[in-house]
Design a protein around this motif. Sequence first.
Motif, mmCIF file in Angstrom:
data_model
loop_
_atom_site.group_PDB
_atom_site.id
_atom_site.type_symbol
_atom_site.label_atom_id
_atom_site.label_comp_id
_atom_site.label_asym_id
_atom_site.label_seq_id
_atom_site.Cartn_x
_atom_site.Cartn_y
_atom_site.Cartn_z
ATOM 1 N N LEU A 1 -0.905 8.223 -6.067
ATOM 2 C CA LEU A 1 -1.732 8.514 -4.900
ATOM 3 C C LEU A 1 -2.646 7.315 -4.623
ATOM 4 C CD1 LEU A 1 -2.761 12.220 -5.601
ATOM 5 C CD2 LEU A 1 -0.964 11.367 -4.086
ATOM 6 N N PRO A 2 -2.505 6.672 -3.480
ATOM 7 C CA PRO A 2 -3.337 5.487 -3.169
ATOM 8 C C PRO A 2 -4.742 5.886 -2.739
ATOM 9 C CG PRO A 2 -1.834 5.921 -1.369
ATOM 10 C CD PRO A 2 -1.500 6.928 -2.419
ATOM 11 N N VAL A 3 -5.485 6.428 -3.690
ATOM 12 C CA VAL A 3 -6.841 6.887 -3.387
ATOM 13 C C VAL A 3 -7.840 5.730 -3.488
ATOM 14 C CG1 VAL A 3 -8.681 8.484 -4.069
ATOM 15 C CG2 VAL A 3 -6.285 9.203 -4.189
ATOM 16 N N ARG B 1 0.828 -1.219 0.000
ATOM 17 C CA ARG B 1 0.000 0.000 0.000
ATOM 18 C C ARG B 1 0.858 1.262 0.000
ATOM 19 N NH1 ARG B 1 -0.765 2.360 4.905
ATOM 20 N NH2 ARG B 1 -2.833 3.066 4.321
ATOM 21 N N VAL B 2 2.146 1.116 0.267
ATOM 22 C CA VAL B 2 3.053 2.262 0.193
ATOM 23 C C VAL B 2 3.566 2.356 -1.239
ATOM 24 C CG1 VAL B 2 5.156 3.311 1.074
ATOM 25 C CG2 VAL B 2 3.721 1.939 2.591
ATOM 26 N N PRO B 3 3.267 3.448 -1.957
ATOM 27 C CA PRO B 3 3.622 3.517 -3.381
ATOM 28 C C PRO B 3 5.130 3.663 -3.580
ATOM 29 C CG PRO B 3 2.727 5.611 -2.656
ATOM 30 C CD PRO B 3 2.564 4.664 -1.504
ATOM 31 N N ASN B 4 5.574 3.203 -4.735
ATOM 32 C CA ASN B 4 6.960 3.402 -5.122
ATOM 33 C C ASN B 4 7.167 4.818 -5.654
ATOM 34 O OD1 ASN B 4 7.459 0.749 -4.458
ATOM 35 N ND2 ASN B 4 7.248 0.005 -6.557
ATOM 36 N N VAL B 5 8.401 5.250 -5.675
ATOM 37 C CA VAL B 5 8.752 6.602 -6.116
ATOM 38 C C VAL B 5 9.488 6.508 -7.441
ATOM 39 C CG1 VAL B 5 10.064 8.674 -5.570
ATOM 40 C CG2 VAL B 5 8.883 7.441 -3.754
ATOM 41 N N ASN B 6 9.073 7.329 -8.401
ATOM 42 C CA ASN B 6 9.722 7.401 -9.701
ATOM 43 C C ASN B 6 10.445 8.728 -9.829
ATOM 44 O OD1 ASN B 6 8.764 4.937 -11.390
ATOM 45 N ND2 ASN B 6 6.906 5.708 -10.400
ATOM 46 N N LEU B 7 11.728 8.680 -10.113
ATOM 47 C CA LEU B 7 12.552 9.884 -10.252
ATOM 48 C C LEU B 7 13.138 9.905 -11.654
ATOM 49 C CD1 LEU B 7 13.972 12.368 -8.989
ATOM 50 C CD2 LEU B 7 15.824 10.813 -8.324
ATOM 51 N N GLN B 8 12.999 11.085 -12.294
ATOM 52 C CA GLN B 8 13.538 11.247 -13.641
ATOM 53 C C GLN B 8 14.294 12.564 -13.714
ATOM 54 O OE1 GLN B 8 11.037 10.386 -17.100
ATOM 55 N NE2 GLN B 8 11.702 12.321 -18.008
#
Length: 531
Positions: A400-402, A371-378
């Motif tokens: 966003l885990p809506v 439930r904890v989202p991953n982070v994308n960095l560009q």
Amino acid sequence: MVIAAASSCAVLAQDAAIAQGEAVAERDEGVRVLDTQPPALPGVEPSAYRDIAATPRQSRGLSIDGGCASAYAVAANPGQSLGLKAAPISGYPLLDGAKPVAPTRPVVLQAAVDGEASLSASLVSQKSATLAGEPLSLKKAEELAETFHPTLREAAARVRAARGNWLQVGLRPNPEIGYAGNEMGNDGRAGQQGGFLSQEFVTAGKLDLNRAVAMREQAAAEARLEIARWQVLTTARKSYFELLAAQRTLALAHQLSEIAERSVSVSRQRLQAKDIAKTALLQSQIENDSALLLEQQATARYEAARRRLASVLGVEEHEVDQLEDTFAQPLPELEFEPVFDRLAQDSPELSELRFDVDRARWNVQRQAAGRVPNVNLQSGVQYDNATEDTIANVQLSVPLPVYNRNQGAIAQACGELAAARAALESRELSLRQRLSTAFRDYLSARQRVAKYTQTILPAAKETLDLTNMGYQQGELEYLQLYNVQQIYAAKNLAYLKDLETSWKSWAEIDGFLVGELPASAESAISPNAAE
């Protein structure tokens, strides 16, 4: 979470990078995670493999401490914090005593587990040397079955597959590199030209939890390999005992046939001397024919038992003609409680289910971490041909885990955990019931064997000898001889049946009650399979 391998081992011999012990170091929130190859579980203490994944990452707010309700409740409630604090699930005491199977395997089987599954010519010649010129003992039969039966190589290959899965599920996502062009053709210029680099960062220790789950899957595969090993041993032992009993039955049938033939000869002599009626001769001839039929049936049973044992061992039929007479040894003395304690502690069936429970517990944590989202960095760099400036850009995105907070997967994992616990408890009860039945059969057959050996068979043999002598001397009628012959045959056949039953029951008990191989697996090996 910190995952540290208790010992390194080859996962895939074909992969040079893995064979060299590839290690990937990752730093996340100040915690170092060392991803190495999983330990070879046989011989490893319980603390060694459980501690591999027993210190999860500490972060942001949710504690999963043994119940699925709290994990599901937080995932289903968007108002709660998105943080996750994973801790080892407790409260299932049966797992505290769980330990990995520590078998002693033949070299070729361990090589199959380690990825060297081919059977060398030296092993084939070793099999021939093992059988050359000596009666086949039970120990040699077990060694042949363990070494050459393909069912074990199949199970060993599945262990290697589980090791490969352990390696794969813990690897970080690859970075992406690409080209970016903007405002091309504006004022007749090339616009902004450059490239970018992007990386997905896996949060909440998901990769470490993946490895923890996969480690338990590998342990369960090791337990299934041990189940297959004991099935092969049980099948080989019972086939060996069946052939021994068939040999003795054939010898008894031949003896009875000779006795009946001598009775016919004596009846003819007495008829010529007008000492008996013709009906006595006819009765002796009928008995002789019946003895011949019994000998034919015993021969057919012997041939079938010989073919079965040869098939299980992967040898030619003539190579099992001479067996060492295990039946001459005394039957082992067994007591129920020590046998049950061994079964409860070392049963590979229970080990597999305990690892399934352990896997389900860690999977609850893994799905809760989902439930904890991953982070994308560009980030990227471009050259602006219009202004002749070099510009840089950075993008950071987080889902966003809506709507999707992985609540369905968490509920599924909780259900799997409850089912795994129930399956383990059910199997424990089933094993005790099966052991009670097998132990009853063993003890009763063992007692009957002892009675036959000590009193019944000696008395039956002496009675037969005296009756034969009396009939030859004309002191007894053929009906009396016939009755004694029937009693002698019946008691000897019953003795052999009980002897076979007792040794087969011992094989079941000593083999952790895993039973025999399925019929399809028994017929899977041929004498030339190793060649």
